[in-house]
Design a protein around this motif. Structure first.
Motif, mmCIF file in Angstrom:
data_model
loop_
_atom_site.group_PDB
_atom_site.id
_atom_site.type_symbol
_atom_site.label_atom_id
_atom_site.label_comp_id
_atom_site.label_asym_id
_atom_site.label_seq_id
_atom_site.Cartn_x
_atom_site.Cartn_y
_atom_site.Cartn_z
ATOM 1 N N GLY A 56 0.895 -1.310 0.002
ATOM 2 C CA GLY A 56 0.078 0.019 0.167
ATOM 3 C C GLY A 56 0.989 1.172 0.083
ATOM 4 N N GLU A 60 -7.242 0.110 7.775
ATOM 5 C CA GLU A 60 -7.457 0.503 6.442
ATOM 6 C C GLU A 60 -8.652 1.301 6.177
ATOM 7 O OE1 GLU A 60 -5.672 0.428 3.128
ATOM 8 O OE2 GLU A 60 -5.069 -1.508 3.758
ATOM 9 N N GLY A 111 -7.643 3.373 2.294
ATOM 10 C CA GLY A 111 -6.391 3.375 2.290
ATOM 11 C C GLY A 111 -5.562 4.231 2.974
ATOM 12 N N SER A 167 -1.817 3.299 4.649
ATOM 13 C CA SER A 167 -0.449 3.224 3.896
ATOM 14 C C SER A 167 0.198 4.502 3.776
ATOM 15 C CB SER A 167 -1.164 2.691 2.387
ATOM 16 O OG SER A 167 -1.563 3.739 1.888
ATOM 17 N N ARG A 207 -1.666 -4.150 2.024
ATOM 18 C CA ARG A 207 -3.583 -4.174 1.976
ATOM 19 C C ARG A 207 -4.246 -5.298 2.331
ATOM 20 N NH1 ARG A 207 -3.878 1.166 0.907
ATOM 21 N NH2 ARG A 207 -3.056 2.040 -1.015
#
Length: 576
Positions: free
Chosen positions: A205, A233, A257, A260, A267
Protein backbone atom coordinates in the motif's frame (compact mmCIF):
# COMPACT_ATOMS: atom_id res chain seq x y z
CA UNK A 1 8.33 33.68 -15.76
CA UNK A 2 5.42 35.96 -15.03
CA UNK A 3 2.67 33.60 -16.18
CA UNK A 4 1.42 31.43 -19.03
CA UNK A 5 0.15 34.14 -21.34
CA UNK A 6 2.29 33.18 -24.30
CA UNK A 7 0.37 30.99 -26.78
CA UNK A 8 2.35 28.42 -28.74
CA UNK A 9 0.92 25.76 -31.03
CA UNK A 10 1.56 22.02 -31.22
CA UNK A 11 0.16 19.35 -33.54
CA UNK A 12 -3.34 18.04 -32.94
CA UNK A 13 -2.14 14.47 -32.44
CA UNK A 14 0.46 15.55 -29.91
CA UNK A 15 -2.15 17.53 -28.00
CA UNK A 16 -4.65 14.66 -27.99
CA UNK A 17 -1.91 12.34 -26.77
CA UNK A 18 -1.35 14.63 -23.79
CA UNK A 19 -5.09 14.73 -23.01
CA UNK A 20 -5.27 10.92 -23.13
CA UNK A 21 -2.95 10.87 -20.11
CA UNK A 22 -5.31 13.11 -18.11
CA UNK A 23 -8.31 12.06 -15.99
CA UNK A 24 -10.67 13.62 -18.55
CA UNK A 25 -9.95 10.82 -21.01
CA UNK A 26 -11.92 8.27 -18.95
CA UNK A 27 -15.13 9.98 -20.03
CA UNK A 28 -14.23 10.81 -23.66
CA UNK A 29 -15.00 8.98 -26.90
CA UNK A 30 -13.02 9.42 -30.12
CA UNK A 31 -15.51 12.08 -31.20
CA UNK A 32 -15.59 14.01 -27.95
CA UNK A 33 -11.82 13.73 -27.56
CA UNK A 34 -11.28 15.80 -30.70
CA UNK A 35 -13.90 18.31 -29.61
CA UNK A 36 -12.39 18.54 -26.12
CA UNK A 37 -8.94 19.07 -27.61
CA UNK A 38 -10.22 22.32 -29.13
CA UNK A 39 -10.83 23.60 -25.58
CA UNK A 40 -7.04 23.61 -25.01
CA UNK A 41 -5.69 25.82 -27.78
CA UNK A 42 -2.80 27.18 -25.70
CA UNK A 43 0.54 25.60 -24.85
CA UNK A 44 3.62 26.81 -23.05
CA UNK A 45 7.12 25.39 -23.30
CA UNK A 46 8.95 25.85 -19.99
CA UNK A 47 12.65 25.51 -19.34
CA UNK A 48 14.00 23.65 -16.30
CA UNK A 49 14.01 26.02 -13.32
CA UNK A 50 11.33 28.37 -14.71
CA UNK A 51 8.99 29.52 -11.96
CA UNK A 52 5.35 29.33 -13.00
CA UNK A 53 2.54 31.55 -11.80
CA UNK A 54 -0.94 30.14 -12.30
CA UNK A 55 -4.11 31.99 -13.17
CA UNK A 56 -7.41 31.44 -11.43
CA UNK A 57 -10.14 29.49 -13.23
CA UNK A 58 -7.65 28.03 -15.68
CA UNK A 59 -7.00 24.31 -16.12
CA UNK A 60 -3.41 23.23 -16.70
CA UNK A 61 -2.51 19.77 -18.04
CA UNK A 62 1.12 18.68 -17.95
CA UNK A 63 1.88 17.25 -21.38
CA UNK A 64 5.59 16.58 -21.07
CA UNK A 65 8.24 16.97 -18.38
CA UNK A 66 7.46 17.66 -14.74
CA UNK A 67 6.62 20.46 -12.33
CA UNK A 68 7.81 20.73 -8.75
CA UNK A 69 5.64 22.08 -5.92
CA UNK A 70 7.24 23.56 -2.81
CA UNK A 71 5.78 25.27 0.24
CA UNK A 72 6.62 28.68 1.62
CA UNK A 73 5.11 29.78 4.90
CA UNK A 74 5.29 32.47 7.55
CA UNK A 75 6.42 31.29 10.96
CA UNK A 76 5.09 32.79 14.24
CA UNK A 77 7.99 35.25 14.37
CA UNK A 78 6.79 36.56 10.98
CA UNK A 79 9.92 35.49 9.14
CA UNK A 80 9.25 33.87 5.79
CA UNK A 81 10.61 30.33 5.71
CA UNK A 82 10.79 27.95 2.75
CA UNK A 83 9.58 24.55 3.88
CA UNK A 84 11.00 22.94 0.76
CA UNK A 85 9.96 20.26 -1.67
CA UNK A 86 6.43 18.84 -1.50
CA UNK A 87 5.85 16.80 -4.64
CA UNK A 88 6.22 16.51 -8.39
CA UNK A 89 3.51 16.65 -11.02
CA UNK A 90 4.00 14.42 -14.06
CA UNK A 91 2.44 14.09 -17.55
CA UNK A 92 -1.33 13.81 -17.29
CA UNK A 93 -1.48 15.54 -13.91
CA UNK A 94 -3.52 18.71 -13.46
CA UNK A 95 -2.28 21.87 -11.79
CA UNK A 96 -4.57 24.61 -10.51
CA UNK A 97 -4.59 27.70 -8.35
CA UNK A 98 -7.02 27.66 -5.42
CA UNK A 99 -8.87 30.85 -4.67
CA UNK A 100 -8.41 30.20 -0.97
CA UNK A 101 -4.64 29.91 -1.47
CA UNK A 102 -4.54 33.13 -3.46
CA UNK A 103 -6.59 34.97 -0.84
CA UNK A 104 -4.39 33.67 1.98
CA UNK A 105 -1.33 35.41 0.60
CA UNK A 106 -3.12 38.76 0.79
CA UNK A 107 -3.89 38.67 4.52
CA UNK A 108 -1.70 41.62 5.48
CA UNK A 109 -2.12 43.96 8.44
CA UNK A 110 -2.65 47.55 7.16
CA UNK A 111 -0.74 48.91 10.16
CA UNK A 112 2.33 46.67 10.11
CA UNK A 113 2.22 45.29 6.56
CA UNK A 114 3.13 41.93 8.10
CA UNK A 115 1.37 38.62 7.74
CA UNK A 116 -1.37 38.32 10.33
CA UNK A 117 -1.49 34.52 10.46
CA UNK A 118 0.49 31.40 9.78
CA UNK A 119 -0.06 31.55 6.00
CA UNK A 120 0.98 28.92 3.48
CA UNK A 121 1.76 29.36 -0.21
CA UNK A 122 2.62 26.84 -2.89
CA UNK A 123 5.30 27.68 -5.42
CA UNK A 124 5.42 25.90 -8.79
CA UNK A 125 8.43 25.59 -11.06
CA UNK A 126 9.55 23.36 -13.92
CA UNK A 127 11.85 20.61 -12.68
CA UNK A 128 12.65 19.65 -16.28
CA UNK A 129 11.90 21.07 -19.71
CA UNK A 130 8.11 20.85 -19.85
CA UNK A 131 5.10 21.33 -22.07
CA UNK A 132 1.86 22.55 -20.46
CA UNK A 133 -1.60 22.77 -22.04
CA UNK A 134 -4.11 25.29 -20.77
CA UNK A 135 -7.68 25.95 -21.71
CA UNK A 136 -9.91 28.59 -23.22
CA UNK A 137 -12.72 29.13 -20.70
CA UNK A 138 -15.39 30.02 -23.27
CA UNK A 139 -14.53 27.04 -25.48
CA UNK A 140 -14.80 24.69 -22.50
CA UNK A 141 -18.16 26.18 -21.51
CA UNK A 142 -19.47 25.66 -25.06
CA UNK A 143 -18.18 22.07 -25.06
CA UNK A 144 -20.06 21.21 -21.85
CA UNK A 145 -23.22 22.84 -23.23
CA UNK A 146 -22.94 20.57 -26.26
CA UNK A 147 -22.25 17.45 -24.17
CA UNK A 148 -24.23 17.96 -20.94
CA UNK A 149 -23.71 14.29 -19.93
CA UNK A 150 -20.05 15.20 -19.31
CA UNK A 151 -20.90 18.12 -17.06
CA UNK A 152 -21.04 16.11 -13.84
CA UNK A 153 -17.80 14.08 -14.17
CA UNK A 154 -15.88 17.04 -15.60
CA UNK A 155 -17.17 19.26 -12.83
CA UNK A 156 -15.77 16.72 -10.35
CA UNK A 157 -12.39 17.13 -12.02
CA UNK A 158 -12.47 20.88 -12.64
CA UNK A 159 -14.41 22.33 -9.72
CA UNK A 160 -14.03 19.87 -6.86
CA UNK A 161 -12.72 21.51 -3.73
CA UNK A 162 -10.42 18.67 -2.78
CA UNK A 163 -9.62 20.37 0.51
CA UNK A 164 -13.29 19.88 1.51
CA UNK A 165 -13.02 16.12 0.94
CA UNK A 166 -9.75 16.07 2.84
CA UNK A 167 -11.30 17.85 5.82
CA UNK A 168 -13.80 14.97 6.20
CA UNK A 169 -10.97 12.55 6.99
CA UNK A 170 -10.76 12.35 10.81
CA UNK A 171 -7.01 12.85 11.16
CA UNK A 172 -7.21 15.95 8.92
CA UNK A 173 -10.31 17.41 10.56
CA UNK A 174 -8.35 19.87 12.72
CA UNK A 175 -5.91 20.99 10.02
CA UNK A 176 -6.20 24.63 8.99
CA UNK A 177 -7.95 25.28 5.68
CA UNK A 178 -4.86 26.97 4.25
CA UNK A 179 -2.78 23.84 4.92
CA UNK A 180 -5.44 21.61 3.34
CA UNK A 181 -5.18 23.80 0.24
CA UNK A 182 -1.49 22.97 0.14
CA UNK A 183 -2.26 19.24 0.45
CA UNK A 184 -4.97 19.52 -2.23
CA UNK A 185 -2.40 20.95 -4.62
CA UNK A 186 -0.28 17.84 -4.03
CA UNK A 187 -3.09 15.40 -4.91
CA UNK A 188 -3.28 13.47 -8.17
CA UNK A 189 -6.19 12.12 -10.19
CA UNK A 190 -6.63 8.49 -11.18
CA UNK A 191 -9.43 7.18 -13.36
CA UNK A 192 -10.60 3.61 -13.89
CA UNK A 193 -13.29 1.87 -15.93
CA UNK A 194 -16.00 -0.20 -14.29
CA UNK A 195 -14.97 -3.55 -12.77
CA UNK A 196 -11.28 -2.67 -12.64
CA UNK A 197 -9.10 -3.48 -9.62
CA UNK A 198 -7.95 -0.44 -7.65
CA UNK A 199 -5.64 -2.59 -5.54
CA UNK A 200 -5.50 -6.21 -4.42
CA UNK A 201 -5.25 -7.79 -1.00
CA UNK A 202 -1.66 -8.44 0.16
CA UNK A 203 -0.14 -5.97 -2.31
CA UNK A 204 1.98 -3.09 -0.99
CA UNK A 205 0.00 0.00 0.00
CA UNK A 206 1.39 3.39 -0.93
CA UNK A 207 -1.47 5.87 -1.25
CA UNK A 208 -4.79 7.19 0.05
CA UNK A 209 -7.84 7.24 -2.26
CA UNK A 210 -10.87 9.55 -2.25
CA UNK A 211 -13.74 8.87 -4.67
CA UNK A 212 -14.69 12.03 -6.58
CA UNK A 213 -17.02 10.29 -8.99
CA UNK A 214 -18.19 6.69 -9.36
CA UNK A 215 -18.31 3.80 -6.91
CA UNK A 216 -16.32 0.80 -5.70
CA UNK A 217 -16.65 -2.28 -3.53
CA UNK A 218 -14.36 -3.90 -0.97
CA UNK A 219 -13.71 -7.65 -0.94
CA UNK A 220 -12.01 -9.30 2.03
CA UNK A 221 -11.80 -12.71 3.68
CA UNK A 222 -14.28 -13.24 6.50
CA UNK A 223 -12.06 -14.08 9.47
CA UNK A 224 -12.54 -13.27 13.19
CA UNK A 225 -9.50 -10.98 13.15
CA UNK A 226 -10.29 -9.13 9.92
CA UNK A 227 -12.13 -6.24 11.60
CA UNK A 228 -9.09 -5.17 13.61
CA UNK A 229 -6.90 -5.35 10.49
CA UNK A 230 -9.43 -3.29 8.59
CA UNK A 231 -9.48 -0.75 11.41
CA UNK A 232 -6.12 0.21 9.91
CA UNK A 233 -7.46 0.49 6.37
CA UNK A 234 -11.04 1.74 6.39
CA UNK A 235 -12.53 4.98 7.61
CA UNK A 236 -15.97 3.96 6.31
CA UNK A 237 -18.36 1.35 7.67
CA UNK A 238 -17.84 -2.24 6.51
CA UNK A 239 -20.92 -4.40 5.99
CA UNK A 240 -20.23 -8.12 6.51
CA UNK A 241 -22.92 -9.85 4.49
CA UNK A 242 -21.69 -13.40 3.95
CA UNK A 243 -19.32 -15.88 5.51
CA UNK A 244 -16.73 -15.85 2.73
CA UNK A 245 -16.16 -12.19 1.93
CA UNK A 246 -16.58 -8.85 3.56
CA UNK A 247 -18.18 -6.28 1.29
CA UNK A 248 -18.17 -2.53 1.74
CA UNK A 249 -19.85 -0.21 -0.73
CA UNK A 250 -17.88 2.98 -1.43
CA UNK A 251 -19.41 6.07 -3.01
CA UNK A 252 -18.60 9.69 -3.82
CA UNK A 253 -16.65 11.31 -0.99
CA UNK A 254 -15.60 8.02 0.66
CA UNK A 255 -11.93 7.47 1.35
CA UNK A 256 -9.84 4.36 1.91
CA UNK A 257 -6.28 3.14 2.23
CA UNK A 258 -5.23 6.00 4.51
CA UNK A 259 -3.00 3.89 6.75
CA UNK A 260 -0.57 3.31 3.88
CA UNK A 261 0.42 6.96 4.35
CA UNK A 262 1.91 6.10 7.74
CA UNK A 263 2.87 2.44 7.92
CA UNK A 264 4.49 0.07 5.47
CA UNK A 265 2.05 -2.86 5.41
CA UNK A 266 0.26 -4.71 2.63
CA UNK A 267 -3.38 -4.06 1.79
CA UNK A 268 -5.88 -6.00 3.91
CA UNK A 269 -8.56 -6.14 1.19
CA UNK A 270 -9.22 -5.93 -2.53
CA UNK A 271 -11.03 -2.91 -4.00
CA UNK A 272 -12.76 -2.98 -7.39
CA UNK A 273 -14.72 -0.27 -9.16
CA UNK A 274 -18.42 -0.88 -9.81
CA UNK A 275 -18.71 1.94 -12.36
CA UNK A 276 -16.49 4.44 -14.13
CA UNK A 277 -14.66 6.08 -11.28
CA UNK A 278 -12.45 9.06 -10.66
CA UNK A 279 -10.19 9.13 -7.60
CA UNK A 280 -8.07 11.75 -5.95
CA UNK A 281 -4.94 10.13 -4.52
CA UNK A 282 -2.23 11.15 -2.09
CA UNK A 283 1.02 9.17 -2.28
CA UNK A 284 2.94 8.24 0.86
CA UNK A 285 6.15 9.98 -0.16
CA UNK A 286 4.22 13.14 -0.98
CA UNK A 287 2.34 12.98 2.33
CA UNK A 288 5.57 12.59 4.29
CA UNK A 289 6.74 15.86 2.76
CA UNK A 290 3.46 17.47 3.80
CA UNK A 291 3.86 16.17 7.37
CA UNK A 292 7.08 18.17 7.55
CA UNK A 293 4.87 21.23 7.14
CA UNK A 294 2.18 19.95 9.52
CA UNK A 295 3.69 17.36 11.92
CA UNK A 296 0.59 17.26 14.17
CA UNK A 297 -1.19 15.25 11.47
CA UNK A 298 0.84 12.12 12.21
CA UNK A 299 -0.10 12.27 15.89
CA UNK A 300 -3.77 12.78 15.00
CA UNK A 301 -3.67 9.82 12.62
CA UNK A 302 -2.12 7.57 15.26
CA UNK A 303 -4.93 8.50 17.67
CA UNK A 304 -7.57 7.69 15.02
CA UNK A 305 -5.90 4.33 14.34
CA UNK A 306 -5.76 3.52 18.04
CA UNK A 307 -9.42 4.42 18.55
CA UNK A 308 -10.45 2.13 15.68
CA UNK A 309 -8.29 -0.77 16.83
CA UNK A 310 -9.35 -0.53 20.48
CA UNK A 311 -13.01 -0.38 19.47
CA UNK A 312 -12.54 -3.60 17.48
CA UNK A 313 -10.77 -5.59 20.21
CA UNK A 314 -14.00 -7.34 21.17
CA UNK A 315 -14.20 -8.89 17.67
CA UNK A 316 -11.08 -10.96 18.41
CA UNK A 317 -12.77 -13.01 21.17
CA UNK A 318 -9.69 -12.75 23.37
CA UNK A 319 -10.91 -14.74 26.39
CA UNK A 320 -9.75 -12.43 29.15
CA UNK A 321 -11.28 -9.37 27.42
CA UNK A 322 -14.73 -10.92 27.21
CA UNK A 323 -17.07 -9.14 29.58
CA UNK A 324 -15.08 -5.91 29.79
CA UNK A 325 -17.51 -3.20 28.60
CA UNK A 326 -16.51 -1.35 25.40
CA UNK A 327 -16.67 1.92 27.35
CA UNK A 328 -13.99 0.57 29.71
CA UNK A 329 -11.81 -0.68 26.87
CA UNK A 330 -12.05 2.74 25.25
CA UNK A 331 -10.18 4.13 28.25
CA UNK A 332 -7.10 2.41 26.83
CA UNK A 333 -6.99 4.64 23.74
CA UNK A 334 -4.76 7.32 25.23
CA UNK A 335 -2.36 4.81 26.79
CA UNK A 336 -2.14 2.14 24.13
CA UNK A 337 0.73 2.36 21.65
CA UNK A 338 0.95 1.28 18.04
CA UNK A 339 4.28 -0.42 17.32
CA UNK A 340 5.46 -0.96 13.76
CA UNK A 341 8.07 -3.70 13.28
CA UNK A 342 10.07 -4.84 10.28
CA UNK A 343 11.04 -8.37 9.22
CA UNK A 344 13.63 -9.78 11.60
CA UNK A 345 13.08 -7.17 14.31
CA UNK A 346 13.06 -8.56 17.86
CA UNK A 347 10.02 -7.48 19.89
CA UNK A 348 11.53 -8.80 23.13
CA UNK A 349 14.09 -11.42 24.16
CA UNK A 350 13.88 -14.37 26.51
CA UNK A 351 14.69 -13.24 30.08
CA UNK A 352 13.86 -9.59 29.34
CA UNK A 353 11.72 -8.01 32.08
CA UNK A 354 8.11 -8.17 30.93
CA UNK A 355 6.17 -4.92 31.18
CA UNK A 356 3.89 -4.95 28.14
CA UNK A 357 1.14 -6.98 26.49
CA UNK A 358 0.86 -7.22 22.67
CA UNK A 359 -1.98 -7.85 20.21
CA UNK A 360 -1.04 -8.52 16.58
CA UNK A 361 -3.05 -6.30 14.27
CA UNK A 362 -1.14 -7.07 11.09
CA UNK A 363 1.67 -9.44 10.16
CA UNK A 364 3.25 -12.43 11.92
CA UNK A 365 5.71 -13.06 14.74
CA UNK A 366 7.65 -16.21 15.60
CA UNK A 367 8.17 -17.52 19.14
CA UNK A 368 11.50 -19.12 20.02
CA UNK A 369 12.90 -20.48 23.28
CA UNK A 370 16.17 -21.77 24.72
CA UNK A 371 16.04 -24.26 27.58
CA UNK A 372 18.01 -23.72 30.81
CA UNK A 373 19.32 -26.72 32.73
CA UNK A 374 19.33 -27.18 36.53
CA UNK A 375 22.74 -25.52 36.76
CA UNK A 376 21.51 -22.41 34.99
CA UNK A 377 23.36 -23.21 31.75
CA UNK A 378 21.58 -22.07 28.58
CA UNK A 379 21.19 -24.68 25.85
CA UNK A 380 22.51 -23.15 22.58
CA UNK A 381 19.78 -24.98 20.68
CA UNK A 382 16.84 -22.70 19.82
CA UNK A 383 13.40 -24.31 19.80
CA UNK A 384 10.79 -22.81 17.47
CA UNK A 385 7.48 -22.75 19.35
CA UNK A 386 5.45 -21.58 16.36
CA UNK A 387 4.11 -18.49 14.61
CA UNK A 388 1.35 -16.08 15.68
CA UNK A 389 -0.63 -14.00 13.20
CA UNK A 390 -3.20 -11.21 13.19
CA UNK A 391 -5.69 -11.47 16.06
CA UNK A 392 -3.31 -13.40 18.33
CA UNK A 393 -1.71 -11.96 21.45
CA UNK A 394 1.40 -12.55 23.55
CA UNK A 395 3.19 -11.21 26.63
CA UNK A 396 -0.04 -11.28 28.64
CA UNK A 397 1.58 -12.36 31.91
CA UNK A 398 3.08 -8.89 32.23
CA UNK A 399 -0.44 -7.59 32.96
CA UNK A 400 -1.24 -9.70 36.01
CA UNK A 401 1.88 -10.36 38.03
CA UNK A 402 2.44 -7.82 40.79
CA UNK A 403 6.18 -8.43 40.65
CA UNK A 404 8.22 -7.97 37.46
CA UNK A 405 8.36 -11.19 35.43
CA UNK A 406 10.95 -12.37 32.94
CA UNK A 407 9.97 -13.23 29.39
CA UNK A 408 10.00 -16.99 28.83
CA UNK A 409 10.67 -16.80 25.07
CA UNK A 410 11.98 -14.52 22.33
CA UNK A 411 9.48 -12.95 19.93
CA UNK A 412 10.65 -11.80 16.48
CA UNK A 413 8.69 -10.20 13.67
CA UNK A 414 8.61 -12.39 10.56
CA UNK A 415 7.50 -9.57 8.27
CA UNK A 416 6.30 -5.99 8.49
CA UNK A 417 3.86 -6.03 11.38
CA UNK A 418 1.63 -3.72 13.39
CA UNK A 419 1.27 -4.44 17.10
CA UNK A 420 -1.10 -2.89 19.61
CA UNK A 421 0.71 -2.71 22.95
CA UNK A 422 -0.16 -1.56 26.46
CA UNK A 423 1.71 -1.62 29.76
CA UNK A 424 0.42 -3.10 33.02
CA UNK A 425 -0.33 0.17 34.83
CA UNK A 426 -2.26 1.58 31.87
CA UNK A 427 -4.29 -1.60 31.45
CA UNK A 428 -5.21 -1.74 35.13
CA UNK A 429 -6.70 1.75 34.91
CA UNK A 430 -9.79 0.31 33.26
CA UNK A 431 -10.60 -1.57 36.48
CA UNK A 432 -10.12 1.43 38.78
CA UNK A 433 -10.47 0.28 42.38
CA UNK A 434 -12.63 -2.70 41.47
CA UNK A 435 -10.39 -5.56 42.68
CA UNK A 436 -13.06 -8.15 41.83
CA UNK A 437 -13.00 -7.08 38.16
CA UNK A 438 -9.21 -7.15 38.09
CA UNK A 439 -9.21 -10.63 39.58
CA UNK A 440 -11.81 -11.76 37.05
CA UNK A 441 -9.57 -10.46 34.27
CA UNK A 442 -6.69 -12.48 35.78
CA UNK A 443 -8.85 -15.62 35.90
CA UNK A 444 -9.87 -15.16 32.27
CA UNK A 445 -6.23 -14.77 31.32
CA UNK A 446 -4.80 -17.70 33.30
CA UNK A 447 -7.80 -20.04 33.01
CA UNK A 448 -6.53 -23.54 33.91
CA UNK A 449 -3.31 -22.01 35.27
CA UNK A 450 -5.23 -19.95 37.84
CA UNK A 451 -4.10 -20.22 41.45
CA UNK A 452 -6.22 -20.54 44.59
CA UNK A 453 -5.51 -16.90 45.52
CA UNK A 454 -7.32 -15.77 42.38
CA UNK A 455 -10.44 -17.73 43.35
CA UNK A 456 -10.34 -16.42 46.92
CA UNK A 457 -10.16 -12.81 45.67
CA UNK A 458 -13.14 -13.19 43.35
CA UNK A 459 -16.68 -13.14 44.75
CA UNK A 460 -18.05 -15.97 42.60
CA UNK A 461 -14.77 -17.89 42.84
CA UNK A 462 -14.80 -17.70 46.64
CA UNK A 463 -18.42 -18.78 46.78
CA UNK A 464 -17.78 -21.72 44.42
CA UNK A 465 -14.72 -22.92 46.33
CA UNK A 466 -16.51 -22.53 49.69
CA UNK A 467 -19.34 -24.76 48.46
CA UNK A 468 -16.79 -27.35 47.35
CA UNK A 469 -15.03 -27.25 50.75
CA UNK A 470 -18.34 -27.75 52.53
CA UNK A 471 -19.18 -30.64 50.22
CA UNK A 472 -15.84 -32.33 50.97
CA UNK A 473 -16.05 -31.81 54.74
CA UNK A 474 -13.21 -29.28 54.83
CA UNK A 475 -15.32 -26.22 55.48
CA UNK A 476 -13.44 -25.18 58.67
CA UNK A 477 -10.32 -24.18 56.67
CA UNK A 478 -12.06 -21.80 54.28
CA UNK A 479 -14.22 -20.39 57.09
CA UNK A 480 -11.11 -19.65 59.18
CA UNK A 481 -9.31 -18.11 56.20
CA UNK A 482 -12.27 -15.79 55.50
CA UNK A 483 -12.70 -14.78 59.17
CA UNK A 484 -8.99 -14.16 59.75
CA UNK A 485 -8.41 -12.19 56.53
CA UNK A 486 -11.48 -10.05 57.22
CA UNK A 487 -10.10 -9.37 60.73
CA UNK A 488 -6.79 -8.24 59.24
CA UNK A 489 -8.51 -6.11 56.59
CA UNK A 490 -10.95 -4.40 59.00
CA UNK A 491 -8.59 -3.93 61.95
CA UNK A 492 -7.76 -0.27 61.39
CA UNK A 493 -11.39 0.79 60.88
CA UNK A 494 -12.77 -0.56 64.20
CA UNK A 495 -12.21 0.11 67.89
CA UNK A 496 -9.59 -1.97 69.71
CA UNK A 497 -12.09 -3.55 72.11
CA UNK A 498 -14.27 -4.78 69.27
CA UNK A 499 -11.30 -6.25 67.40
CA UNK A 500 -10.06 -7.94 70.58
CA UNK A 501 -13.44 -9.61 70.94
CA UNK A 502 -13.40 -10.64 67.27
CA UNK A 503 -9.93 -12.15 67.61
CA UNK A 504 -10.98 -14.11 70.69
CA UNK A 505 -14.05 -15.44 68.84
CA UNK A 506 -11.88 -16.65 65.94
CA UNK A 507 -9.53 -18.41 68.38
CA UNK A 508 -12.40 -20.07 70.23
CA UNK A 509 -14.08 -21.20 67.01
CA UNK A 510 -11.06 -22.48 65.05
CA UNK A 511 -7.75 -22.51 66.92
CA UNK A 512 -8.27 -24.71 69.99
CA UNK A 513 -8.22 -28.50 69.90
CA UNK A 514 -11.67 -28.38 71.49
CA UNK A 515 -13.02 -25.74 69.07
CA UNK A 516 -16.26 -26.62 67.22
CA UNK A 517 -14.39 -26.23 63.86
CA UNK A 518 -10.73 -26.89 64.66
CA UNK A 519 -8.15 -26.18 61.96
CA UNK A 520 -5.01 -28.25 61.47
CA UNK A 521 -2.09 -26.04 62.46
CA UNK A 522 1.22 -26.91 64.20
CA UNK A 523 1.23 -27.05 68.01
CA UNK A 524 3.66 -24.15 68.29
CA UNK A 525 1.34 -21.97 66.21
CA UNK A 526 -1.69 -23.12 68.20
CA UNK A 527 0.04 -22.42 71.53
CA UNK A 528 0.96 -18.91 70.44
CA UNK A 529 -2.75 -18.16 70.00
CA UNK A 530 -4.41 -20.18 72.76
CA UNK A 531 -4.23 -19.57 76.49
CA UNK A 532 -3.09 -15.97 76.31
CA UNK A 533 -4.82 -12.68 76.84
CA UNK A 534 -5.15 -11.56 73.23
CA UNK A 535 -4.05 -8.01 72.53
CA UNK A 536 -5.36 -6.23 69.43
CA UNK A 537 -2.85 -6.85 66.61
CA UNK A 538 -3.70 -6.91 62.89
CA UNK A 539 -0.99 -9.53 62.24
CA UNK A 540 -1.97 -11.97 64.96
CA UNK A 541 -3.30 -14.58 62.50
CA UNK A 542 -0.78 -14.10 59.68
CA UNK A 543 1.14 -17.36 60.27
CA UNK A 544 -2.07 -19.35 60.62
CA UNK A 545 -3.56 -17.79 57.48
CA UNK A 546 -0.45 -18.73 55.46
CA UNK A 547 -0.45 -22.28 56.90
CA UNK A 548 -4.12 -22.90 56.10
CA UNK A 549 -3.69 -21.45 52.62
CA UNK A 550 -0.82 -23.90 51.96
CA UNK A 551 -2.97 -26.76 53.20
CA UNK A 552 -5.89 -25.79 50.95
CA UNK A 553 -3.58 -25.54 47.93
CA UNK A 554 -2.04 -28.95 48.68
CA UNK A 555 -5.08 -30.91 49.80
CA UNK A 556 -8.11 -29.22 48.26
CA UNK A 557 -7.47 -26.94 45.29
CA UNK A 558 -5.80 -29.55 43.06
CA UNK A 559 -8.83 -31.85 43.43
CA UNK A 560 -11.22 -28.93 43.04
CA UNK A 561 -9.75 -28.19 39.57
CA UNK A 562 -10.96 -31.61 38.39
CA UNK A 563 -14.58 -31.09 39.47
CA UNK A 564 -17.67 -30.04 37.49
CA UNK A 565 -17.92 -27.01 39.81
CA UNK A 566 -14.56 -25.74 38.54
CA UNK A 567 -15.65 -26.14 34.92
CA UNK A 568 -18.98 -24.48 35.62
CA UNK A 569 -17.24 -21.50 37.22
CA UNK A 570 -15.27 -20.80 34.03
CA UNK A 571 -18.37 -21.40 31.95
CA UNK A 572 -19.96 -18.57 33.91
CA UNK A 573 -16.98 -16.37 33.03
CA UNK A 574 -17.37 -17.36 29.38
CA UNK A 575 -13.86 -18.74 28.95
CA UNK A 576 -14.43 -22.49 28.49
Amino acid sequence: MGGLASKQRISKQEKLGYIKNSPFYLYLTDETLEEFGKCFPFVKHCKEGDEISLDENTIYIIGKGSLELSATMADPSMKIENKGYLCKKHPGDLVSLSKEQDMATEQLSPQTKKLTSFVEQVRTKASSDSVILYNDAKALEAFLDKYPELSCPFSAIISSHIETYLSNIPFLANVKQSKLVVLAAMCKYESLEADEVVFEENTPGDKLYIILSGSAKVLAPQQPWISIQQSLEWGNEVDRNNENVTVAGLKNGDYFGETSLFVNVNRTSTVKTTGKSLFVTVERKTFENFCAVCPQIKQDMQMVMKERMVSNLSSLSIPFLIGIPPSSLKMLTNDVQVKETTAGEVVFKQNDVGDRFYIIVFGNVKIEKQEVDENGEVDPKITNLGTLGAGNYFGEMALVDDEPTLRTATVTSEDNAILLTVDKDSFRKIFGKNDNSLTEFTLRLLRSESELKHFLNHSLGLSTFTSYMKKTMAEENIKFWKAATEFRRDYSSHEGSKMKANAQEIIETFCKETSPSPINIPCSMRNSLVGKDVEPDPDIFNEAIDEIYRLMVRDNFARFKRTPEYQEFFNCLGTL
